[in-house]
Write an enzyme that holds these catalytic residues in place. Structure first.
Site, PDB file in Angstrom:
ATOM      1  N   SER A  20       0.584  -1.200   0.003  1.00 51.63           N
ATOM      2  CA  SER A  20       0.263   0.016  -0.121  1.00 51.63           C
ATOM      3  C   SER A  20       0.890   1.075  -0.319  1.00 51.63           C
ATOM      4  O   SER A  20       1.684   1.186   0.421  1.00 51.63           O
ATOM      5  CB  SER A  20      -1.085   0.255   1.126  1.00 51.63           C
ATOM      6  OG  SER A  20      -1.480   1.219   1.376  1.00 51.63           O
ATOM      7  N   TYR A  67      -2.156  -0.696  10.150  1.00 55.26           N
ATOM      8  CA  TYR A  67      -2.929  -0.554   8.672  1.00 55.26           C
ATOM      9  C   TYR A  67      -0.907  -0.667   8.194  1.00 55.26           C
ATOM     10  O   TYR A  67      -0.637  -0.559   7.608  1.00 55.26           O
ATOM     11  CB  TYR A  67      -3.811  -0.324   8.058  1.00 55.26           C
ATOM     12  CG  TYR A  67      -3.703  -0.358   6.794  1.00 55.26           C
ATOM     13  CD1 TYR A  67      -4.214  -1.626   6.274  1.00 55.26           C
ATOM     14  CD2 TYR A  67      -3.112   0.681   5.555  1.00 55.26           C
ATOM     15  CE1 TYR A  67      -4.159  -2.340   5.217  1.00 55.26           C
ATOM     16  CE2 TYR A  67      -3.563   0.547   4.776  1.00 55.26           C
ATOM     17  CZ  TYR A  67      -3.703  -0.994   3.926  1.00 55.26           C
ATOM     18  OH  TYR A  67      -4.129  -1.037   2.307  1.00 55.26           O
TER      19      TYR A  67
HETATM   20  P1  NAI Z   1     -11.330  -5.407   0.291  1.00 51.51           P
HETATM   21  O1  NAI Z   1     -11.661  -5.404   1.474  1.00 51.51           O
HETATM   22  O2  NAI Z   1     -12.647  -5.786  -0.755  1.00 51.51           O
HETATM   23  O3  NAI Z   1     -10.924  -7.152  -0.540  1.00 51.51           O
HETATM   24  C1  NAI Z   1     -10.027  -7.950   0.437  1.00 51.51           C
HETATM   25  C2  NAI Z   1     -10.316  -8.996   0.554  1.00 51.51           C
HETATM   26  O4  NAI Z   1      -9.663 -10.182   1.331  1.00 51.51           O
HETATM   27  C3  NAI Z   1     -11.935  -9.860   1.686  1.00 51.51           C
HETATM   28  O5  NAI Z   1     -12.676 -10.609  -0.032  1.00 51.51           O
HETATM   29  C4  NAI Z   1     -11.792  -9.984   2.230  1.00 51.51           C
HETATM   30  O6  NAI Z   1     -12.893 -11.692   2.299  1.00 51.51           O
HETATM   31  C5  NAI Z   1     -10.902 -10.645   2.479  1.00 51.51           C
HETATM   32  N1  NAI Z   1      -9.667 -10.893   3.744  1.00 51.51           N
HETATM   33  C6  NAI Z   1     -10.126 -10.411   4.258  1.00 51.51           C
HETATM   34  N2  NAI Z   1      -8.940 -10.774   5.504  1.00 51.51           N
HETATM   35  C7  NAI Z   1      -8.864 -12.223   5.119  1.00 51.51           C
HETATM   36  C8  NAI Z   1      -8.520 -13.500   5.897  1.00 51.51           C
HETATM   37  N3  NAI Z   1      -7.820 -13.027   6.939  1.00 51.51           N
HETATM   38  N4  NAI Z   1      -8.080 -14.333   4.413  1.00 51.51           N
HETATM   39  C9  NAI Z   1      -7.721 -13.979   3.589  1.00 51.51           C
HETATM   40  N5  NAI Z   1      -8.980 -13.334   3.500  1.00 51.51           N
HETATM   41  C10 NAI Z   1      -8.925 -12.691   3.770  1.00 51.51           C
HETATM   42  O7  NAI Z   1      -9.940  -4.840   0.225  1.00 51.51           O
HETATM   43  P2  NAI Z   1      -9.436  -4.612  -1.515  1.00 51.51           P
HETATM   44  O8  NAI Z   1      -9.350  -2.843  -1.534  1.00 51.51           O
HETATM   45  O9  NAI Z   1      -9.290  -5.590  -2.694  1.00 51.51           O
HETATM   46  O10 NAI Z   1      -7.601  -4.853  -1.180  1.00 51.51           O
HETATM   47  C11 NAI Z   1      -7.057  -5.518  -1.842  1.00 51.51           C
HETATM   48  C12 NAI Z   1      -5.487  -5.887  -0.675  1.00 51.51           C
HETATM   49  O11 NAI Z   1      -5.036  -4.063  -1.334  1.00 51.51           O
HETATM   50  C13 NAI Z   1      -5.859  -5.324   0.779  1.00 51.51           C
HETATM   51  O12 NAI Z   1      -4.003  -6.257   0.903  1.00 51.51           O
HETATM   52  C14 NAI Z   1      -5.039  -4.003   0.989  1.00 51.51           C
HETATM   53  O13 NAI Z   1      -4.928  -3.666   2.048  1.00 51.51           O
HETATM   54  C15 NAI Z   1      -4.494  -2.801  -0.202  1.00 51.51           C
HETATM   55  N6  NAI Z   1      -4.043  -1.612  -0.571  1.00 51.51           N
HETATM   56  C16 NAI Z   1      -5.763  -1.121  -1.206  1.00 51.51           C
HETATM   57  C17 NAI Z   1      -5.982  -0.337  -1.482  1.00 51.51           C
HETATM   58  C18 NAI Z   1      -6.935   0.507  -1.218  1.00 51.51           C
HETATM   59  O14 NAI Z   1      -7.469   1.901  -1.737  1.00 51.51           O
HETATM   60  N7  NAI Z   1      -8.570  -0.609  -1.684  1.00 51.51           N
HETATM   61  C19 NAI Z   1      -4.546   0.687  -0.977  1.00 51.51           C
HETATM   62  C20 NAI Z   1      -3.622   0.039  -0.909  1.00 51.51           C
HETATM   63  C21 NAI Z   1      -3.555  -1.038  -0.589  1.00 51.51           C
END
Ligand code: NAI
Length: 255
Positions: free
Chosen positions: A134, A146
Site C-alpha cells: 500500500s 495498517y
Molecule cells: P477489500 O476489502 O475489497 O477485499 C479484501 C478481501 O480480503 C476481502 O474479500 C476479504 O474477505 C479478504 N480477506 C480479509 N481477511 C482475510 C483473511 N483472513 N483470509 C483471507 N481473505 C481475507 O479490499 P481491496 O481494496 O480489494 O484490498 C486488496 C489489497 O489491497 C489489501 O491487501 C489492501 O490492504 C490493499 N490496498 C488497498 C487499497 C485500496 O485503496 N483499496 C490501497 C492500498 C492497498
C-alpha cells in the site's frame, strides 16, 4: 531498424498455477480474473464465500497446509502467489488497542508469511510471488495498525526475495494508492477528497489499473525483476508530501 515487433503474448501465464488470496471481491477478484484471462490456472481463495472462490483464511496454518497438499496432488507445482488479502483498521495512534494491532498484523503480514512458507516448496525456478502492499507502506498514513503492517510486509518481501532468489523464485511488491473498492468505500469522504488532492493525476484508481502489473510480475516478461516495490498510485508518493507546497504559489497567484 531490423526485425518486426511482435505483438504481446495474449496468454503469458499459460500453464502456470497461481494462487490469489482475498479474491472474493475488490482487487483480488479482478486479479484472479485477469490472471485467468492471461492463461493461468487460478486458485482464487478467501474467507468470504464467492462463486469460484475456495475457502482459505490466510492466518490459518492448517488452511495453508491443506491447500499446499491439494495443489501438490493436483498439479505438482505452483508457479505464482498473490498475497492480496488485507484488512484495515482506522484507529489512530492514541486509540489503537493491542488486540486490533495484532489482528491486522496477522492478516496483512503473518498471512503472506504463511503463504510463502507453505507454497514456495512447491515452486520451480521461474515462479513469482507478488505481495500487495500500500502507499501506507511508503508514508505515515494515520491508521497505525495498517501502516505498520504494510511496512512490515515490505520487510518480509525483501527478505523473501533474498532468501528465495537462489532458487529462481522472484518476490515483488505493488503499492496501490487510493483504489475504489469496498475497503475504501467505508472511508470518510473527506479522506477520499484529500487523497485526490494529493494525487497528481487528480483522481482515484480502479482495480483494473492494478491487474496489468500483477500479470506482468507473475509472467516471464519480468524475469529479472525481484525485490522491487512498485507504486500504482497516480503519483501520490512521488512528491513525498510536498504537492500542496508545490501547488501553493500557483494557487496564491490565482492560476
Ligand atoms: P477489500 O476489502 O475489497 O477485499 C479484501 C478481501 O480480503 C476481502 O474479500 C476479504 O474477505 C479478504 N480477506 C480479509 N481477511 C482475510 C483473511 N483472513 N483470509 C483471507 N481473505 C481475507 O479490499 P481491496 O481494496 O480489494 O484490498 C486488496 C489489497 O489491497 C489489501 O491487501 C489492501 O490492504 C490493499 N490496498 C488497498 C487499497 C485500496 O485503496 N483499496 C490501497 C492500498 C492497498
Amino acid at each position: 531498424m531490423t526485425g518486426v515487433a511482435s505483438a504481446p503474448h495474449p496468454t503469458p501465464l499459460l500453464g502456470k498455477v497461481v494462487v490469489v488470496t482475498g479474491a472474493a471481491r475488490g482487487q483480488g477478484a479482478a486479479e484472479a480474473e485477469a490472471l485467468a484471462r492471461a492463461g493461468a490456472q487460478v486458485i482464487a481463495t478467501d474467507i468470504a464465500a464467492a462463486p469460484g472462490c475456495r475457502h482459505l483464511d490466510v492466518t490459518s496454518e492448517s488452511d495453508w497446509s491443506q491447500l499446499a497438499a491439494e495443489l501438490e496432488e493436483s498439479y505438482g507445482q505452483v508457479h505464482g502467489l498473490v498475497n492480496n488479502a488485507g484488512i484495515t483498521w482506522r484507529a489512530r495512534l492514541g486509540e489503537v488497542r493491542p488486540e486490533d494491532f495484532a489482528r491486522v498484523h496477522a492478516v496483512n503480514v503473518t498471512g503472506p508469511l504463511l503463504g510463502i512458507q507453505h507454497l514456495s516448496p512447491l515452486m520451480p525456478p521461474g515462479a513469482s510471488i507478488v505481495n500487495v502492499g500500500s502507499t501506507a507502506a511508503l508514508t505515515a498514513h494515520y491508521p497505525v495498525a495498517y501502516t505498520a503492517s504494510k511496512w512490515a510486509l515490505r520487510g518480509l518481501s525483501r527478505t523473501a526475495a533474498t532468501e528465495l532468489g537462489p532458487r529462481g523464485i522472484r518476490v515483488n511488491s505493488v503499492h496501490p494508492g487510493y483504489i475504489e473498492t469496498e475497503m475504501t468505500a467505508s472511508a470518510h469522504p473527506a479522506f477520499r477528497m484529500a487523497n485526490i488532492r494529493e494525487t497528481p493525476l487528480g483522481r482515484t484508481g480502479t482495480v483494473d489499473e492494478i491487474t496489468p502489473l500483477v500479470v506482468f510480475l507473475l509472467s516471464d516478461d519480468s524475469s529479472f525483476i525481484s525485490g522491487a516495490e512498485i507504486p500504482v498510485d497516480g503519483g501520490l508518493t512521488a512528491h513525498g508530501g510536498v504537492k500542496s507546497v508545490s501547488d501553493a504559489p500557483r494557487t496564491e497567484a490565482g492560476g
